[in-house]
Design an enzyme around this catalytic site. Structure first.
Site, short mmCIF file in Angstrom:
data_model
loop_
_atom_site.label_atom_id
_atom_site.label_comp_id
_atom_site.label_asym_id
_atom_site.label_seq_id
_atom_site.Cartn_x
_atom_site.Cartn_y
_atom_site.Cartn_z
CE LYS A 106 -2.36 1.57 3.72
NZ LYS A 106 -2.07 3.00 3.69
CE LYS A 128 -7.71 6.52 4.41
NZ LYS A 128 -6.26 6.34 4.21
CB ILE A 150 -18.27 16.04 -7.73
CG1 ILE A 150 -17.16 16.90 -8.34
CG2 ILE A 150 -19.03 16.80 -6.66
CD1 ILE A 150 -17.69 18.00 -9.24
N GLY A 151 -17.84 13.17 -8.97
CA GLY A 151 -17.29 12.22 -9.94
C GLY A 151 -16.35 12.83 -10.96
CB SER A 152 -16.62 15.81 -13.06
OG SER A 152 -15.75 16.80 -13.43
CE1 TYR A 190 -1.18 0.67 14.27
CE2 TYR A 190 -0.52 1.81 16.28
CZ TYR A 190 -0.47 1.67 14.90
OH TYR A 190 0.29 2.53 14.16
NE ARG A 201 2.46 4.72 12.48
CZ ARG A 201 1.58 5.54 13.06
NH1 ARG A 201 2.02 6.50 13.86
NH2 ARG A 201 0.29 5.41 12.86
P1 BMP Z 1 0.24 2.28 10.69
O1 BMP Z 1 0.19 0.75 10.71
O2 BMP Z 1 1.62 2.81 10.68
O3 BMP Z 1 -0.63 2.92 11.74
O4 BMP Z 1 -0.33 2.74 9.28
C1 BMP Z 1 -1.66 2.49 8.89
C2 BMP Z 1 -1.88 2.88 7.45
O5 BMP Z 1 -3.23 2.56 7.10
C3 BMP Z 1 -1.71 4.35 7.15
O6 BMP Z 1 -1.17 4.45 5.83
C4 BMP Z 1 -3.10 4.92 7.16
O7 BMP Z 1 -3.25 5.99 6.24
C5 BMP Z 1 -3.95 3.73 6.71
N1 BMP Z 1 -5.30 3.68 7.32
C6 BMP Z 1 -5.51 3.58 8.68
O8 BMP Z 1 -4.58 3.55 9.46
N2 BMP Z 1 -6.78 3.49 9.14
C7 BMP Z 1 -7.87 3.54 8.34
O9 BMP Z 1 -8.98 3.42 8.80
C8 BMP Z 1 -7.66 3.64 6.95
C9 BMP Z 1 -6.36 3.70 6.45
O10 BMP Z 1 -6.18 3.78 5.15
#
Ligand code: BMP
Length: 399
Positions: free
Chosen positions: A69, A102, A106-108, A344, A363
Site C-alpha cells: 500500500k 481515499k 464529485i465524480g468529474s 491498533y 509502522r
Molecule cells: P500504521 O500501521 O503505521 O498505523 O499505518 C496504517 C496505514 O493505514 C496508514 O497508511 C493509514 O493511512 C492507513 N489507514 C488507517 O490507518 N486506518 C484507516 O482506517 C484507513 C487507512 O487507510
C-alpha cells in the site's frame, strides 16, 4: 463478529476456494489466488517519503506480502522512476499495488484525480479506495475512468504490435515465439504499463511503439494477428483446476519449489483496476456510522464488477453471494494506539475474530530498524496466517 448462527460461509473457506467463486472482480480472483499460493495475507503500508526508501522497502518485504500500500502524495520525488521500480518489484516478487488515495469528491473531479496530474494513479495502482460520503457516483465515475484506462492500455499494446509487423525475430533471436505464445508473464503485466499514456489516442500509441525497441516487438511474428494478444490482457484470468494444496505450514524444499512453480504459473497481475470502499476506519472518534457502512455494502453489491471489497475492521460479507475482500488497517502485534488517534488491533482480533482477509501494517514493519524490517514483515505474515488458519479450524469444528 456476528453470532454463530449468522456467520457467513466465506469466513470458513480458504482463500483458494474463494478465488474460484463467481461474483469476483478479476483482480479479486487473482489476489485470493496469490494469497493462497504465497501464503501471506499481509499488506505492508509503505508510508515513506522518498522513492529510494519506497523501493528499498518493497524489495525487503516483497516476498512476504500480497499487497503493497502506498501514499504517493507523501513521496517527495515521486516520478516515473518510482512507478517503473514499483512495477518491476511487484512483478518479480508478486504483489499488488494499492494506492491509499481515499477518493472523496464529485465524480468529474475524482476522474481527473485518478487519471491525471503528476500521480496519474490509474496507470500504476491496481487498487484504490474511496469514501462513499459524496454518493455512489464515486464508484461509477472511477469505474468509467478505469475502463478507459484499460481500453487505452490494450489499444496501446495492440498498436505496439501492429506497428512492428515484420518484427523482429531477427532483433530478438526468439524465433520460437508467436503471439499465441506471447501470453507469457512478461507480456501481460503491469510493466507494460510503465510508459503507456492512458490518455493517448491510437496515433500517440503508435508513436510510442516507434520509440520502443525490443521486448514487445520481440514476441511478434509476421503472420500473427493482434487480437490474441489483447485477449490475454483484459478478461477474467483463467483459473487452473481447483487448488488442492492445503494451507498448512511447511518449509521443505519440495514444497517451496512447488509454490515457486505455481506462482510462476499464476503470472503477474492482469491489467485491471478495482476499488475498495472505505467502510470503517481505525481512528478514534471517526464518523463512519453503521448506517454509512451498510450503504457501502449496499453499493458494493450493485457494483460487483468494480468493487473488490472494503477497508474495514470486520468482515462485511453478510448475504449469500457476498465474496468481498476486507483489508484492515490499524494492526500491530499488541493492541494500543498512537498519539494521533490511531487504534491498533492484533491480527488475531481482526482476522480470526473479525473475519477480515488482509492485515495492513505500516509502522509495525517500516518502523523497525532497517536490518530488522524483513524479520518484522515475516512476523506479521506468520501472525496473519496463523489467525486465518485458526479461523478455518474453528469452521471445521462447527461442521
Ligand atoms: P500504521 O500501521 O503505521 O498505523 O499505518 C496504517 C496505514 O493505514 C496508514 O497508511 C493509514 O493511512 C492507513 N489507514 C488507517 O490507518 N486506518 C484507516 O482506517 C484507513 C487507512 O487507510
Amino acid at each position: 463478529m456476528a453470532p454463530s448462527s449468522q456467520r457467513h460461509p466465506t469466513l470458513y473457506q480458504t482463500y483458494g476456494e474463494r478465488s474460484e467463486q463467481p461474483n469476483l472482480t478479476p483482480l479479486a480472483s487473482y489476489l485470493l489466488r496469490l494469497i493462497h499460493l504465497k501464503r501471506t495475507n499481509l499488506c505492508v503500508s509503505a508510508d515513506v517519503n522518498t522513492t529510494t526508501e519506497l523501493l528499498q522497502l518493497a524489495e525487503e518485504v516483497g516476498e512476504h506480502i500480497c499487497v503493497l500500500k502506498t501514499h504517493a502524495d507523501i513521496i517527495d520525488d515521486f516520478s516515473d522512476r518510482t512507478i517503473r521500480g514499483l512495477n518491476e518489484i511487484s512483478r518479480r516478487k508478486k504483489f499488488l499495488i494499492f494506492e491509499d488515495r481515499k477518493f472523496g469528491d464529485i465524480g468529474s473531479t475524482l476522474q481527473q484525480q485518478y487519471t491525471r496530474g503528476p500521480l496519474a494513479i490509474v496507470k500504476w495502482a491496481s487498487l484504490v479506495n474511496a469514501a462513499l460520503f459524496p454518493g455512489p457516483a464515486v464508484i461509477t465515475a472511477l469505474a468509467e475512468a478505469a475502463q478507459k484506462a484499460i481500453a487505452a492500455h490494450n489499444t496501446s499494446v495492440s498498436t505496439d504490435i501492429s506497428a512492428s509487423p515484420a518484427a523482429s525475430l531477427v532483433d530478438s533471436g526468439r524465433d520460437d515465439e508467436s503471439v499465441e505464445g506471447a501470453s507469457d508473464d512478461d507480456d501481460d503485466d503491469e510493466d507494460d504499463d510503465d510508459d503507456d499514456d492512458i490518455d493517448s489516442d491510437v496515433a500517440e500509441a503508435s508513436d510510442l511503439a516507434e520509440d520502443r525497441k525490443g521486448r514487445k516487438q520481440s514476441v511478434v511474428s509476421v503472420s500473427t494477428t493482434i487480437s490474441t494478444k489483447t485477449e490475454a490482457i483484459s478478461p477474467q484470468p483463467a483459473l487452473r483446476p481447483t487448488l488442492s494444496r492445503d494451507s498448512t505450514q511447511s518449509s521443505d524444499a519440495e514444497e517451496a519449489e512447488e509454490v515457486a512453480a505455481e506462482l510462476a504459473e499464476l503470472g503477474p497481475p492482469p491489467f485491471h483496476r478495482s476499488l475498495l470502499l472505505l467502510a470503517q476506519m481505525s481512528s478514534a472518534g471517526n464518523l463512519l456510522t453503521p448506517d454509512y457502512t451498510a450503504q457501502c455494502v449496499h453499493h458494493a453489491r450493485r457494483n460487483r464488477d468494480f468493487v473488490m471489497g472494503f477497508i474495514a475492521q470486520q468482515s462485511l460479507n453478510k448475504e449469500a453471494g457476498d465474496n468481498f475482500i476486507t483489508m484492515t488497517p490499524g494492526v500491530q502485534l499488541t493492541q494500543g494506539g498512537d498519539a494521533h488517534g490511531q487504534q491498533y488491533n492484533t491480527p488475531q482480533k481482526v482476522i480470526a475474530e473479525g473475519g477480515t482477509d488482509i492485515i495492513i501494517v505500516g509502522r509495525g514493519v517500516y518502523g523497525a530498524p532497517v536490518s530488522e524490517r524483513k524479520a518484522a514483515a515475516l512476523k506479521y505474515r506468520q501472525a496473519g496466517w496463523n489467525a486465518y488458519q485458526q479461523r478455518l479450524r474453528a469452521g471445521r469444528q462447527r461442521r
